[in-house]
Each structure stands twice: as structure tokens, then as C-alpha cells.
Design an enzyme around this catalytic site. Structure first.
Site, PDB file in Angstrom:
ATOM      1  CG  HIS A   1      21.882  29.881  10.752  1.00 45.61           C
ATOM      2  ND1 HIS A   1      21.439  31.173  10.886  1.00 45.61           N
ATOM      3  CD2 HIS A   1      20.967  29.122  11.411  1.00 45.61           C
ATOM      4  CE1 HIS A   1      20.303  31.193  11.572  1.00 45.61           C
ATOM      5  NE2 HIS A   1      20.006  29.963  11.917  1.00 45.61           N
TER       6      HIS A   1
ATOM      7  CG  ASP B   1      22.000  33.296   7.510  1.00 49.95           C
ATOM      8  OD1 ASP B   1      22.347  32.287   8.156  1.00 49.95           O
ATOM      9  OD2 ASP B   1      20.941  33.348   6.859  1.00 49.95           O
TER      10      ASP B   1
ATOM     11  CG  ASP C   1      17.644  31.867  14.678  1.00 49.38           C
ATOM     12  OD1 ASP C   1      18.515  31.127  14.204  1.00 49.38           O
ATOM     13  OD2 ASP C   1      16.541  32.044  14.152  1.00 49.38           O
TER      14      ASP C   1
ATOM     15  CD  GLU D   1      17.968  28.384   9.005  1.00 50.40           C
ATOM     16  OE1 GLU D   1      17.035  27.577   9.044  1.00 50.40           O
ATOM     17  OE2 GLU D   1      17.857  29.546   9.427  1.00 50.40           O
ATOM     18  CD  GLU D   2      17.228  32.793  10.146  1.00 47.09           C
ATOM     19  OE1 GLU D   2      16.140  32.395   9.679  1.00 47.09           O
ATOM     20  OE2 GLU D   2      17.530  32.662  11.346  1.00 47.09           O
TER      21      GLU D   2
ATOM     22  CG  HIS E   1      12.858  34.283  12.781  1.00 48.43           C
ATOM     23  ND1 HIS E   1      12.356  33.483  11.772  1.00 48.43           N
ATOM     24  CD2 HIS E   1      14.080  33.763  13.072  1.00 48.43           C
ATOM     25  CE1 HIS E   1      13.228  32.523  11.488  1.00 48.43           C
ATOM     26  NE2 HIS E   1      14.278  32.678  12.282  1.00 48.43           N
TER      27      HIS E   1
HETATM   28 ZN   LIG Z   1      18.215  29.579  13.008  1.00 49.75          ZN
END
Ligand SMILES: [Zn+2]
Length: 482
Positions: free
Chosen positions: A120, A122, A153, A188-189, A453
């Protein structure tokens, strides 16, 4: 070998060396491309500027074209409707559509398999700027790590696919018979809201024998992991009400029940004295796990001195294969606003992690049965805002897992640990439901110090190198599979 047979890295050490050299030689370009992606603040949450996510989709589409694997018309940017969106939520903007995904397809030839590569583009919001040592969207190299939001990520996941496709194209050119579907999601996030619509609408383009989901982590910077299980999750709001209105706690306390007494008792019935889950009907998955001591857990999870772990059985079995229940929020008056009254109603947000192998709806039913059977004093119980996502179990006997084990050993120089993940990636079970024939490999570019994150997220560049080498070897093995 005849002319029609392709050399395979399984039998040809020279090919294996050539693939490794392609990957190594391209590494500076790969890191530069990753840095350019990190500069695009592609936060997919609805409160953030969607132009940034569009720009990052364009950048990923350009990267897909740069691999040489896809025809000019075979790379598309696709937006699909958010699940459950209807015409009356259309507010003049395009709010009813999900964020843009990139889809690129190269059909298989000569009976070779098709692989879908998922990542992903995003990212999560950066959070508190003050907690970042360097600006979140300014990629910064310190030591072995590239810092920035999305550096790992999952923009490193995106670049793992891109760099592997470039290396495979450099080696095989137009003789590549492997079918390739590159699918880079844009939200995805933000809960993958249009994922299911996308899968349904694009089903004919997405069909694959093997799906590589590059969005998980590794055992360490030196030892890779294949993620073979994910827990499911169930969340809901639990409300208990005992009184029509608040009353003076001095006048009625001791005889009339406030809502907090039954709430505390009901929540405490969810766990045994040792802290393991006490809900009948929640199952556990049985499998061996690597050792992790209570001391290591205490360090990793930042337990205070003297605080003991909860649950029973091996530590990693508790986190990967057993259910857990957490109360993540409560609606009660704040301490500053506390008055001497009996509270008529109290609510709690309950989060249940479901063992892999148990359907989330079945787990939800078990927890609801338990709550209804244990509510004290006839308090009125209401369960609302339920949400459930299934866990996931890989069939580790499949040929694709065997190919991945070999490719990882060759790319990393170490055998992969087959690990569970205590968290949930609900779209993986959506993929499994839509493509039951496909073998799903959950790989990744993270390591225990990535801090996805969180502030100061980073990508270890040695891990990136090894992840690309492994995926390149995997693609070459699939491309030459007899
Ligand atoms: Zn991820």
C-alpha cells in the site's frame, strides 16, 4: 537444457548470482525512489488532503511502468466505491469513492503461474511533529536506517516489488512468462474501505496462483519471517443501565445499584485470576512457537518493575494463538466532574482478539453469550457498534510456501522463522475469501525497531536489500517453475 527451457535459480548458480548482482547494483536507485515516495505525505485519512494520495498513486504508477514488465496501457490508477456507500452519501465531492489504487497486469504465458504483489502507498498521519527527530516527510539517512513516515510501512514494501520486478526484467527481458499482477492499495491505513468492491470489480485481472502481501515484519534485521497466522478481531460497545436517572449516592447508595458495580463485575468475569480469557466458546490454536521468556516480554512491552505477565502457556502462544480481551475505553464522568451520584448508565469499548482458525462471528457470539449470562443484578445490557474481521491461517504445506522458504534462505542467508501475528490484517482474509485457490504469502520489510505508525518510523536498509533479493529470487523461481 533445450532452447525452450529457461534456466532456473534452483539449478543454475550463475543465474542466482546474476539476480543478486542486479539487486545490489540497483540499490542506490531503489533507495532514491523510496525517498521520493516518502516526500509525498500520502495520508489516506479523510481529514487529510487527498491530492497527496493522488500524487503518490501517480508516482507508483510511474514506478510500475519503469520496471519494463508491463505494457504502457497495462498500468492503471483505479478508484472503487466504498463498501456500503450509496447514492445519497454523494455530497458533490467524490467522497463516495475510495482512495486511488495502482493496478498493473502482465498475463502469464506458456503455462507459467501468476503472482499478485500487494503493498500500500498510503501512510498513517505523522502524529506529534515534536516527537520526530527529523521531519516526517523528509527522508533522512542515519546509520543503517532511512527515517520518515512510510519509509517502511509500506513504501519499502512498494519498492520491494518494484525493485524485484526490475531485476527480473533485467534478467529475463521479454522472455518473462510469469504472470504478474501488481496491486498497490491507497487506503490500507484508513480501513481499506473500497477493497472489497475493488476485488469484485477487478476480479478477472486479479486472479493469481500466489499472492505476496509485503506488509508485515521480520524476526530481526538478520532473520526473515513468513507470517503464517493472524488473529481476527471483534469490537463492540457494551452499555449497562440500572436506573432511570441519577440519584444521590448518600441517600440510595447501598441498596440501589449504580451501573458501575455490574460493569466492573461483568468485565472482571471475562478473565480468570491469572489473566487468561475465561469466555467459554473462544478457541485457541495449537502449534509450536519459538521461545520468549517473561523477561524478554517485560522488556519488549515495557512492563513496570514487579508487574507480572498475564495468561498461561508459552508467551508467544498467548500473543499469536490464544484469544485476548481488552477494554479500550469507557464512557463515565471524568474524575474532575465526579459528583456524589449513582451513575445510571456506563459504557465500555471492548476489543477481542480472536485465535486464528476461529471465525470472528463465532467468537462474537461466544462473547455475547457470556456477557448476557453473567450480567449481575438484572442490569439492562446493550451491545452496539459491532465490528468483526476474520483471522488468517496459511496452509504451510503449499508449494508456494516452500518456494518462499528457499528464496528467503538464499536472499537472507538465514532460514525464515514462521511466525504468527497477534494483530489483524482484515484485508488478508478478504483476499483469501475472494481467491480461495490462491496461496497467500505474508512477507514484509519491517523489523522490531521499525516503529511503524509511530514517530521516527524507519526502514533498515540491509533488511530492504535482503527482502528485495528474496523476492527477486522467488519471482525467478516461479517464472521458471516446471
Ligand atoms: Zn502497512
Amino acid at each position: 537444457m533445450t532452447d525452450t527451457e529457461q534456466h532456473s535459480p534452483a539449478t543454475d548458480p550463475a543465474l542466482l548470482d546474476a539476480l543478486r548482482e542486479h539487486v545490489q547494483g540497483a540499490l542506490p536507485t531503489t533507495i532514491a525512489d523510496l525517498s521520493a515516495l516518502v516526500r509525498l505525505p500520502s495520508v489516506s485519512w479523510s481529514a487529510f488532503d487527498p491530492a497527496n494520495v493522488r500524487a503518490s498513486a501517480e508516482a507508483v504508477a510511474d514506478l510500475a511502468r519503469s520496471t519494463g514488465v508491463f505494457g504502457a496501457d497495462d498500468v492503471r490508477i483505479v478508484r472503487s466505491a466504498v463498501s456500503g456507500a450509496t447514492a445519497d452519501v454523494v455530497d458533490g465531492s467524490d467522497g463516495e469513492l475510495g482512495q486511488p489504487a495502482v493496478l498493473a497486469v502482465r498475463p502469464a504465458r506458456n503455462g507459467k503461474p501468476t503472482v499478485m504483489l500487494y503493498a500500500h502507498h498510503d501512510v498513517q498521519p505523522q502524529g506529534d511533529d515534536a516527537l520526530w527527530e527529523t521531519p516526517p516527510f523528509e527522508p533522512t539517512l542515519r546509520g543503517d536506517r532511512l527515517y520518515g513516515r512510510g519509509a517502511s510501512d509500506d513504501k519499502a514494501g512498494v519498492m520491494t516489488h518494484i525493485a524485484s520486478l526490475r531485476a527480473v526484467h533485467a534478467q529475463f527481458g521479454d522472455d518473462l512468462d510469469l504472470g504478474v499482477v501488481l496491486f498497490v492499495e491507497g487506503e490500507e491505513e484508513f480501513g481499506s474501505r473500497s477493497f472489497r468492491t475493488f476485488l469484485r470489480e477487478q476480479k478477472e485481472h486479479l486472479a493469481a496462483d500466489v499472492i505476496v502481501v509485503a506488509d508485515s515484519d521480520n524476526w530481526s534485521t538478520e532473520v526473515p519471517s513468513i507470517t503464517v497466522s493472524l488473529r481476527g478481531n471483534v469490537t463492540f460497545k457494551l452499555t449497562l443501565t440500572t436506573l432511570e436517572h441519577a440519584s444521590h449516592s448518600g441517600m440510595f447508595g447501598g441498596a440501589a445499584p449504580d451501573a458501575m458495580i455490574p460493569m466492573v463485575k461483568l468485565l472482571s468475569s471475562l478473565h480468570d485470576d491469572d489473566g487468561s480469557v475465561a469466555v467459554e466458546g473462544l478457541t485457541s490454536y495449537e502449534a509450536d512457537v519459538p521461545d520468549r521468556s517473561d523477561d524478554e516480554l517485560a522488556k519488549d512491552a515495557a512492563l513496570l518493575e514487579g508487574v507480572r505477565p498475564v495468561g498461561r502457556g508459552p508467551v508467544l502462544s498467548r500473543m499469536w494463538f490464544q484469544p485476548s480481551i481488552t477494554v479500550t475505553g469507557m464512557n463515565v464522568p471524568s474524575v474532575a466532574n465526579a459528583s456524589n451520584t449513582l451513575l445510571p448508565t456506563v459504557s465500555a469499548r471492548v476489543s477481542v482478539r480472536v485465535a486464528p482458525g476461529q471465525p470472528a462471528t463465532e467468537a462474537y457470539a461466544a462473547v455475547e453469550r457470556h456477557l448476557r449470562a453473567h450480567v449481575p443484578f438484572g442490569a439492562k445490557l446493550e451491545i452496539s457498534e459491532p465490528d468483526a474481521g476474520d483471522g488468517f491461517l496459511v496452509d504451510t504445506a503449499g508449494w508456494a510456501v516452500q518456494e518462499a522458504r528457499t528464496a528467503m534462505a538464499e536472499g537472507w542467508g538465514n532460514q525464515a522463522v514462521e511466525q504468527g501475528i497477534g494483530g489483524s490484517i482484515p484485508f488478508v482474509s478478504d483476499l483469501a475469501a475472494e481467491f480461495p485457490e490462491a496461496q497467500i504469502l505474508v512477507t514484509g520489510v519491517e523489523d522490531p525497531d521499525t516503529r511503524a505508525h509511530s514517530p521516527n518510523e524507519s526502514q533498515h536498509l540491509g533488511v530492504l536489500h535482503r527482502a528485495i533479493a528474496s523476492e527477486t529470487i522467488l519471482l525467478a523461481r516461479l517464472a521458471t517453475r516446471g
